[in-house]
Design an enzyme around this catalytic site. Structure first.
Site, PDB file in Angstrom:
ATOM      1  N   LEU A  63      62.896 -19.457  76.361  1.00 22.70           N
ATOM      2  CA  LEU A  63      61.655 -18.831  76.848  1.00 22.70           C
ATOM      3  C   LEU A  63      60.816 -19.864  77.597  1.00 22.70           C
ATOM      4  CD1 LEU A  63      61.043 -16.892  73.547  1.00 22.70           C
ATOM      5  CD2 LEU A  63      61.564 -15.838  75.767  1.00 22.70           C
ATOM      6  N   HIS A  96      67.833 -20.873  63.887  1.00 21.15           N
ATOM      7  CA  HIS A  96      68.739 -21.756  64.621  1.00 21.15           C
ATOM      8  C   HIS A  96      69.836 -22.222  63.668  1.00 21.15           C
ATOM      9  CE1 HIS A  96      69.899 -24.511  67.805  1.00 21.15           C
ATOM     10  NE2 HIS A  96      70.098 -25.405  66.840  1.00 21.15           N
ATOM     11  N   MET A 150      69.412 -15.325  72.868  1.00 19.66           N
ATOM     12  CA  MET A 150      70.020 -16.505  73.481  1.00 19.66           C
ATOM     13  C   MET A 150      69.428 -16.850  74.848  1.00 19.66           C
ATOM     14  SD  MET A 150      71.820 -17.118  70.933  1.00 19.66           S
ATOM     15  CE  MET A 150      73.076 -18.344  71.263  1.00 19.66           C
ATOM     16  N   THR A 153      57.775 -23.408  69.598  1.00 19.10           N
ATOM     17  CA  THR A 153      56.788 -24.087  70.452  1.00 19.10           C
ATOM     18  C   THR A 153      57.482 -24.397  71.776  1.00 19.10           C
ATOM     19  OG1 THR A 153      57.425 -26.280  69.688  1.00 19.10           O
ATOM     20  CG2 THR A 153      55.657 -25.160  68.461  1.00 19.10           C
ATOM     21  N   LEU A 155      61.693 -27.247  72.730  1.00 24.04           N
ATOM     22  CA  LEU A 155      62.833 -26.416  72.303  1.00 24.04           C
ATOM     23  C   LEU A 155      63.428 -26.871  70.964  1.00 24.04           C
ATOM     24  CD1 LEU A 155      64.757 -24.092  73.225  1.00 24.04           C
ATOM     25  CD2 LEU A 155      66.244 -25.881  74.156  1.00 24.04           C
ATOM     26  N   ASP A 156      63.531 -25.932  70.031  1.00 26.90           N
ATOM     27  CA  ASP A 156      64.136 -26.169  68.712  1.00 26.90           C
ATOM     28  C   ASP A 156      63.416 -27.262  67.912  1.00 26.90           C
ATOM     29  OD1 ASP A 156      66.016 -24.160  69.169  1.00 26.90           O
ATOM     30  OD2 ASP A 156      67.476 -25.539  70.027  1.00 26.90           O
ATOM     31  N   SER A 214      73.471  -9.506  63.485  1.00 27.27           N
ATOM     32  CA  SER A 214      73.663  -9.528  62.024  1.00 27.27           C
ATOM     33  C   SER A 214      72.420 -10.057  61.305  1.00 27.27           C
ATOM     34  CB  SER A 214      74.905 -10.333  61.633  1.00 27.27           C
ATOM     35  OG  SER A 214      74.710 -11.715  61.812  1.00 27.27           O
ATOM     36  N   ASN A 215      71.695 -10.979  61.935  1.00 30.14           N
ATOM     37  CA  ASN A 215      70.437 -11.423  61.317  1.00 30.14           C
ATOM     38  C   ASN A 215      69.407 -10.300  61.319  1.00 30.14           C
ATOM     39  OD1 ASN A 215      70.244 -14.337  60.371  1.00 30.14           O
ATOM     40  ND2 ASN A 215      71.377 -14.553  62.289  1.00 30.14           N
TER      41      ASN A 215
HETATM   42  C1  GAR Z   1      73.167 -16.778  64.732  1.00 32.34           C
HETATM   43  O1  GAR Z   1      74.069 -17.699  64.186  1.00 32.34           O
HETATM   44  C2  GAR Z   1      71.880 -17.467  65.154  1.00 32.34           C
HETATM   45  O2  GAR Z   1      71.509 -18.510  64.293  1.00 32.34           O
HETATM   46  C3  GAR Z   1      72.275 -18.002  66.504  1.00 32.34           C
HETATM   47  O3  GAR Z   1      73.030 -16.981  67.089  1.00 32.34           O
HETATM   48  C4  GAR Z   1      73.678 -16.240  66.068  1.00 32.34           C
HETATM   49  C5  GAR Z   1      73.326 -14.786  66.267  1.00 32.34           C
HETATM   50  O4  GAR Z   1      74.030 -13.960  65.393  1.00 32.34           O
HETATM   51  N1  GAR Z   1      71.112 -18.322  67.275  1.00 32.34           N
HETATM   52  C6  GAR Z   1      71.048 -19.342  68.132  1.00 32.34           C
HETATM   53  O5  GAR Z   1      72.005 -20.069  68.354  1.00 32.34           O
HETATM   54  C7  GAR Z   1      69.709 -19.514  68.828  1.00 32.34           C
HETATM   55  N2  GAR Z   1      69.695 -20.727  69.572  1.00 32.34           N
HETATM   56  P1  GAR Z   1      73.536 -12.491  65.086  1.00 32.34           P
HETATM   57  O6  GAR Z   1      73.376 -11.805  66.434  1.00 32.34           O
HETATM   58  O7  GAR Z   1      74.682 -11.883  64.322  1.00 32.34           O
HETATM   59  O8  GAR Z   1      72.268 -12.554  64.299  1.00 32.34           O
END
Ligand code: GAR
Length: 215
Positions: A89, A105, A86, A137, A140-141, A13-14
């Site tokens: 890296l 994040h 997810m 970097t 992580l996070d 969705s992002n």
């Molecule tokens: C989103 O909420 C994103 O922030 C999170 O996964 C979801 C993906 O949704 N990312 C993480 O947790 C990264 N550590 P999407 O596939 O609908 O964009």
């Protein structure tokens, strides 16, 4: 025009919000580490090249990251955009693309790095939660923050309700961060603190990030 590849693992969705934003960016490919990521079909429907590197087919994290790097380098993007990707890296992968990998994040970093951010926010009792777009970097996070947006945590929230409220602002801030990137307006101060050149608070950030949407 700058170019990107978008890395996804799931629904995307992002990624869709980024594609819908009509940014001046050449989107060279969408890559997933999971063959069943539903976002892949959405990218294909929009005429974007897709590739899958199934992480389960590789013997180690290093082997997967090496294959991923070859795939990315074959289209030579300026930036790598992690959108719900997810996989952690490896340091070697991150070092190959210094300040060229962006991530979103679902928390107000540095709070709640890692997984299950909404569960941790509810368990901790914070009253404000949100999302962060940052450079990746090896810590992580913890990479340089580009933009954040806050949402309230409401009394009867469960993980799903809070995740949904956060996702709404994710879809606003990731396109905005990439718009700044496309315009060449992201600069670094001391300690790699990000500064947006010629920031116009009302047009660049807007109400959503400045005011708590309580109503
Ligand atoms: C989103 O909420 C994103 O922030 C999170 O996964 C979801 C993906 O949704 N990312 C993480 O947790 C990264 N550590 P999407 O596939 O609908 O964009």
């Amino acid at each position: 025009m700058k170019s990107i590849v978008i890395l996804i693992s799931g629904r995307g969705s992002n990624m869709e919000a980024i594609l819908d934003a009509g940014l001046r960016l050449n989107i060279k490919a969408v890559i997933s580490n999971r063959p069943d990521a539903t976002g892949l079909a959405m990218a294909s429907r929009r005429g974007i090249a897709t590739r899958v590197f199934d992480h389960s087919a590789y013997a180690s994290r290093e082997a997967f990251d090496a294959a991923l790097a070859v795939g990315i380098d074959s289209v030579a993007p300026d930036y790598i955009v992690l959108a719900g990707f997810m996989r952690v890296l490896t340091e070697g992968f991150v070092a190959r693309y210094p300040m060229r990998i962006l991530n979103i994040h679902p928390s107000l970093l540095p709070a709640f790095g890692g997984m299950h951010t909404h569960r941790h926010a509810l368990a901790t009792g914070v009253k404000i939660h949100g999302a962060t777009v940052h450079f990746v970097t090896s810590h992580l996070d913890h990479g340089p923050i580009i933009i954040q947006a806050a949402v309230p945590v409401l009394p009867h929230d469960d993980e799903a309700a809070l995740a949904h409220r956060v996702l709404v602002v994710e879809h606003q801030i990731y396109p905005q961060a990439l718009r700044w990137l496309a315009e060449g307006r992201i600069t670094f101060k001391e300690n790699n603190v990000v500064e947006i050149r010629d920031l116009n608070v009302s047009s660049d950030i807007g109400d959503q990030q400045l005011r708590m949407p309580m109503e």
